[in-house]
Design an enzyme around this catalytic site. Structure first.
Site, short mmCIF file in Angstrom:
data_model
loop_
_atom_site.label_atom_id
_atom_site.label_comp_id
_atom_site.label_asym_id
_atom_site.label_seq_id
_atom_site.Cartn_x
_atom_site.Cartn_y
_atom_site.Cartn_z
N ARG A 38 0.82 -1.22 0.00
CA ARG A 38 0.00 0.00 0.00
C ARG A 38 0.85 1.27 0.00
NH1 ARG A 38 -4.89 -2.39 3.84
NH2 ARG A 38 -6.11 -3.04 2.06
N LYS A 199 -18.12 -18.85 -1.63
CA LYS A 199 -19.57 -18.87 -1.50
C LYS A 199 -20.32 -17.95 -2.45
CE LYS A 199 -19.90 -20.13 3.35
NZ LYS A 199 -20.27 -19.64 4.69
N GLY A 357 -8.75 -10.40 -2.32
CA GLY A 357 -7.61 -10.82 -1.49
C GLY A 357 -7.04 -12.16 -1.91
N GLY A 380 -12.64 -4.69 -0.58
CA GLY A 380 -14.06 -4.32 -0.53
C GLY A 380 -14.46 -3.33 -1.62
P1 ADP Z 1 -11.37 -13.36 -2.98
O1 ADP Z 1 -10.69 -13.12 -1.64
O2 ADP Z 1 -10.39 -13.33 -4.11
O3 ADP Z 1 -12.57 -12.47 -3.18
P2 ADP Z 1 -12.93 -15.52 -1.88
O4 ADP Z 1 -12.56 -15.09 -0.51
O5 ADP Z 1 -14.33 -15.33 -2.31
O6 ADP Z 1 -11.94 -14.87 -2.95
O7 ADP Z 1 -12.69 -17.07 -2.06
C1 ADP Z 1 -11.43 -17.68 -1.84
C2 ADP Z 1 -11.59 -18.97 -1.07
O8 ADP Z 1 -12.45 -19.88 -1.75
C3 ADP Z 1 -10.26 -19.66 -0.91
O9 ADP Z 1 -9.97 -19.77 0.47
C4 ADP Z 1 -10.48 -21.04 -1.54
O10 ADP Z 1 -9.85 -22.08 -0.83
C5 ADP Z 1 -11.98 -21.18 -1.47
N1 ADP Z 1 -12.47 -22.17 -2.43
C6 ADP Z 1 -12.38 -22.12 -3.77
N2 ADP Z 1 -12.90 -23.22 -4.33
C7 ADP Z 1 -13.36 -23.99 -3.32
C8 ADP Z 1 -14.01 -25.27 -3.25
N3 ADP Z 1 -14.30 -25.96 -4.37
N4 ADP Z 1 -14.33 -25.74 -2.05
C9 ADP Z 1 -14.02 -25.05 -0.94
N5 ADP Z 1 -13.42 -23.84 -0.92
C10 ADP Z 1 -13.08 -23.32 -2.11
MG MG Z 2 -11.17 -13.78 0.33
#
Ligand code: ADP
Ligand code: MG
Length: 399
Positions: A38, A199, A357, A380
């Site tokens: 940052r 999710k 992230g 965010g």
């Molecule tokens: P970002 O931080 O880039 O927005 P998210 O926080 O939404 O991404 O999602 C990342 C998480 O999703 C990781 O910890 C990864 O392990 C998990 N993930 C991805 N695919 C699966 C899966 N098939 N089952 C369980 N967890 C998963």
């Molecule tokens: Mg994340």
């Protein structure tokens, strides 16, 4: 995107006081920063203003002090780390407005840099209190916002202050806005979006916004399981939000009507336990997942098909890994697709913008950080942009 002013629109700033909103919310351990990305991001803006002869006063929040002073959340904690990156000494000023700030400005020479204390020590910051914003603004000749990552909040030092001073985008804000505009604002079609991660529930608004704006929606990660379940696939003991299958179906219908092709995996990597290289690891068709298996990545054939989709696209916006990439070998599809995106970007056929992230970490793991068009570390704010929301800190610059 409406137009915003940049540092190029500033005339002679010699001797003028620049109030510069930055993001110095650094991850700390034992009193020093564990990551100074940052600070690297704001360095061009701060040094440019200093070199042009302004007195630069940085405004930043640090943690969540909840409107009260807290010695461990003072921005004085990061002075050493910031000085290290900027290569210049800072004057720390333990206030954001009032006589102490005025006296400090009197001591600063042209080209000097000061750091004001944590803006969130004062309740007026998060309340976007007009008097608080005005009191801070009174010290400056102009305002520069270089903290895109704080732009989704309408706070006194991201929004309120712009009602009292001419406002400009700093270099990092400018780069972020240009990249996001190229990715989603005014993109070259066809556009592909990759949405992955754990999710559906955390990214519903993102999915709903994207289906109307992109030609290809690639769904991976845990959230793909909910979409597969919505299509009648038995996903075994995979992470799946069964209560959201109706929502997933609705998104698929909307996509259909909007002419957006949704790509769900047709082969997947499964195992009975969630561990690195588990003995039960196998790849199978989505219709062959056993009751005691979980889907942890999309399969190699699906990944190749997605690479072919990217080859037909001009723009890619990516949020969320395709699998549980932190654990071997469930990073394979994410790494493969990231490398394809990087190669197409380097060939000049694709504009690729990614954020989030875990996405940033996954792309670093794939070794492509420097080879995609732009990586947003804004968390965010990046997600809210993906949701199609107007960010108050950005709107204040483009008004
Ligand atoms: P970002 O931080 O880039 O927005 P998210 O926080 O939404 O991404 O999602 C990342 C998480 O999703 C990781 O910890 C990864 O392990 C998990 N993930 C991805 N695919 C699966 C899966 N098939 N089952 C369980 N967890 C998963
Ligand atoms: Mg994340």
């Amino acid at each position: 995107m409406s137009k915003f002013k940049t540092l190029d629109d500033l005339g002679d700033v010699t001797g003028k006081v620049a109030l510069v909103r930055v993001d110095l919310n650094l991850p700390m351990k034992d009193g020093s920063a564990t990551d100074v990305t940052r600070v690297e991001a704001i360095k061009p803006t701060v040094l440019e203003l200093a070199e042009r002869g302004a007195k630069v006063l940085m405004l930043a929040h640090f943690g969540r002090p909840g409107g009260k002073r807290s010695s461990v959340l003072s921005t004085s904690m990061v002075v050493g780390d910031v000085e290290g990156v900027l290569g210049k000494e800072l004057m720390f000023i333990p206030e954001v407005a009032g006589p102490v700030v005025e006296q400090s400005i009197g001591i600063l020479r042209n080209g000097d840099i000061g750091l004001l204390d944590n803006t969130r020590f004062w309740p007026g910051e998060e309340a976007n209190d007009a008097d608080f914003a005005k009191a801070i603004a009174a010290h400056g000749d102009f305002f520069v916002n270089d903290a895109f990552s704080a732009a989704h909040r309408a706070h006194a030092t991201t929004e309120g202050i712009t009602h009292h001073l001419p406002a400009y985008a700093g270099r990092s804000m400018e780069a972020e806005l240009k990249a996001l505009d190229a990715a989603l604002g005014n993109p070259q079609a066809p556009v592909a979006a990759v949405v992955g991660g754990a999710k559906v529930s955390s990214k519903l608004a993102v999915l709903e916004n994207l289906v109307g704006r992109v030609q290809h929606l690639i769904i991976g990660g845990g959230m793909a399981n909910t979409f597969l379940a919505a299509r009648g696939v038995n996903v075994g003991k995979s992470l799946c939000e069964h209560d959201l299958t109706d929502t997933a179906s609705r998104i698929l219908d909307t996509a259909d009507h909007a002419g957006c092709t949704v790509h769900l995996p047709y082969d997947v990597v499964v195992s009975k336990e969630f561990a690195a290289n588990p003995p039960s690891l196998r790849t199978c068709n989505v219709h062959e997942v056993a009751e005691d298996e979980m889907i942890l990545d999309i399969g190699a054939s699906a990944a190749v098909a997605l690479a072919d989709v990217l080859k037909t696209c001009r723009t890619l916006v990516w949020n969320g890994p395709l699998g549980a990439f932190e654990t071997e070998p469930f990073d394979a599809a994410t790494v493969a697709l990231a490398r394809t995106a990087a190669a197409l970007t380097q060939e000049g056929s694709l504009i690729s913008v990614a954020g989030g992230g875990d996405t940033v970490a996954a792309l670093a793991q794939a070794g492509v950080t420097g080879d995609v068009t732009y990586i947003s570390t804004a968390g965010g704010a990046f997600l809210e942009w993906m949701e199609g929301k107007e960010l108050p800190g950005v709107a204040a610059l483009t008004a």
